[in-house]
Scaffold this active site. Structure first.
Site: not given
Ligand code: ATP
Ligand code: LTN
Length: 329
Positions: A193, A111, A196
């Site tokens: 991955k 990040k 968001k």
């Molecule tokens: P960012 O990628 O912007 O950091 P994020 O998409 O990871 O955000 P979070 O709010 O940080 O979103 O994550 C919420 C939950 O979703 C966490 O448990 C995280 O491990 C899970 N998660 C996030 N992205 C994925 C993914 N691509 N596949 C499976 N689980 C995910």
């Protein structure tokens, strides 16, 4: 009895990676023990946020949790900043965490994009606040996606360190990571991955996307060379493997069963069926979400009651820690 805790940041949009990797498991787990689910707004401000949008997103996130099946009569829902114990415990835990440990966190490295002098100290310290979230409630299990595994490990290390120095203080939590959907990849690039914060909205499917947006995004999704609908757990076909995992996660069907259905058929047919499967799973969620957002007062009430309900436990743990460390009069 299991004590389950997890959190999601109220930023951007919740996507099918969050849903399959985390939220769907939250729903299943609320029947297996005492579940506490948190909208982690203090984590959200580790990167710049627009205050008006952040406030709106907090309510939207609560509505999405419930729309996805989190039941406020079974699980406790609350907003992180409504319980000051999180920040207070986080400070204390900071004083038991090494800079070197935090520097090793891969999420921070990703990040900060290599420019560590220009990100906030909050982003660096993010895992300690997460440890405070978890340890405050004497959590036994934390359902998360694969990307959070390292943060649960540091939480365990901090808990064990304090337990061995001061005697039994914290429950040492275990992660719950559902392997098949633990890491849903971006639709435009299966080496990344699904995230968001991606600037490309075609890389993810938001839970609030319309059926047409879903069809369009799946149609555009990157595929591998060749035309076979077959997964490769060893990684040669990352794009189709990811799409099959999404299909399986959305329908509850096993991957070999889906592969059999599409034997001899092309990507076009497979993608159409995948888009329809996603639309079918998300349709009732959309409906419920709209209903919930129409009564913001009720959402406020759920979150306020949640916060009040867990206050005694948070205070008990915090007081215990302060006493052990020698703080106060
Ligand atoms: P960012 O990628 O912007 O950091 P994020 O998409 O990871 O955000 P979070 O709010 O940080 O979103 O994550 C919420 C939950 O979703 C966490 O448990 C995280 O491990 C899970 N998660 C996030 N992205 C994925 C993914 N691509 N596949 C499976 N689980 C995910
Ligand atoms: N860091 C997590 C969100 C999060 C969390 C938590 C998850 C904050 N506190 C406690 C589980 C338990 C994320 O962004 N993916």
């Amino acid at each position: 009895m299991k004590k389950i805790f997890s959190g999601i940041q109220p930023t951007n949009v919740i996507h099918i990676g969050n849903y399959l990797g985390a939220l769907k498991n939250w729903v299943a787990l609320q029947d297996e023990g005492e579940a506490i689910y948190c909208i982690v707004d203090l984590h959200a401000i580790t990167v710049p946020q627009d205050p008006k949008i952040l406030k709106e997103k907090i309510l939207e996130t609560a509505a999405l949790f419930i729309a996805c099946g989190v039941d406020p009569s079974k699980a406790t829902l609350f907003v992180q900043s409504s319980r000051p114990e999180h920040s207070e415990l986080s400070w204390i835990l900071n004083c038991f965490t090494g800079m070197g440990e935090l520097k090793r966190m891969t999420q921070f490295k990703d990040k900060s994009g290599g420019d560590q002098d220009n990100v906030t100290a909050g982003l660096f310290d993010y895992p300690v606040l997460m440890a405070a979230d978890i340890l405050l409630y004497q959590t036994t299990h934390v359902p998360v996606g694969e990307d959070q595994k390292q943060h649960i490990e540091i939480t365990r290390d901090i808990a064990q360190r304090i337990n061995s120095k001061y005697g039994e203080t914290f429950t040492v939590p275990e992660p719950i990571i559902k392997q098949s959907t633990a890491r849903i990849m971006a639709l435009d690039d299966p080496s990344k991955k699904m995230s968001k914060s991606s600037p490309n909205a075609s890389s993810f499917i938001a839970l609030t996307d319309t059926p047409d947006q879903i069809r369009e995004k799946i149609k555009k999704a990157t595929t591998d060379s060749g035309s076979e609908i077959k997964s490769s757990p060893t990684g040669e076909k990352p794009a189709i493997t990811n799409l099959l995992r999404i299909f399986s996660g959305m329908t509850g069907r096993e991957i070999p069963d889906i592969e059999r259905e599409f034997e001899g058929k092309g990507y076009g047919e497979f993608k159409n069926a995948l888009a329809e499967a996603i639309i079918e799973e998300l349709e009732p969620i959309h409906k419920k979400f709209e209903e919930l957002m129409a009564d913001k007062e009720a959402l406020h009430q759920i979150l306020t009651q949640g916060s009040q309900k867990i206050a005694p436990l948070a205070q008990e743990t915090l007081n215990k820690v302060k006493e052990k460390v020698g703080l106060g009069i």
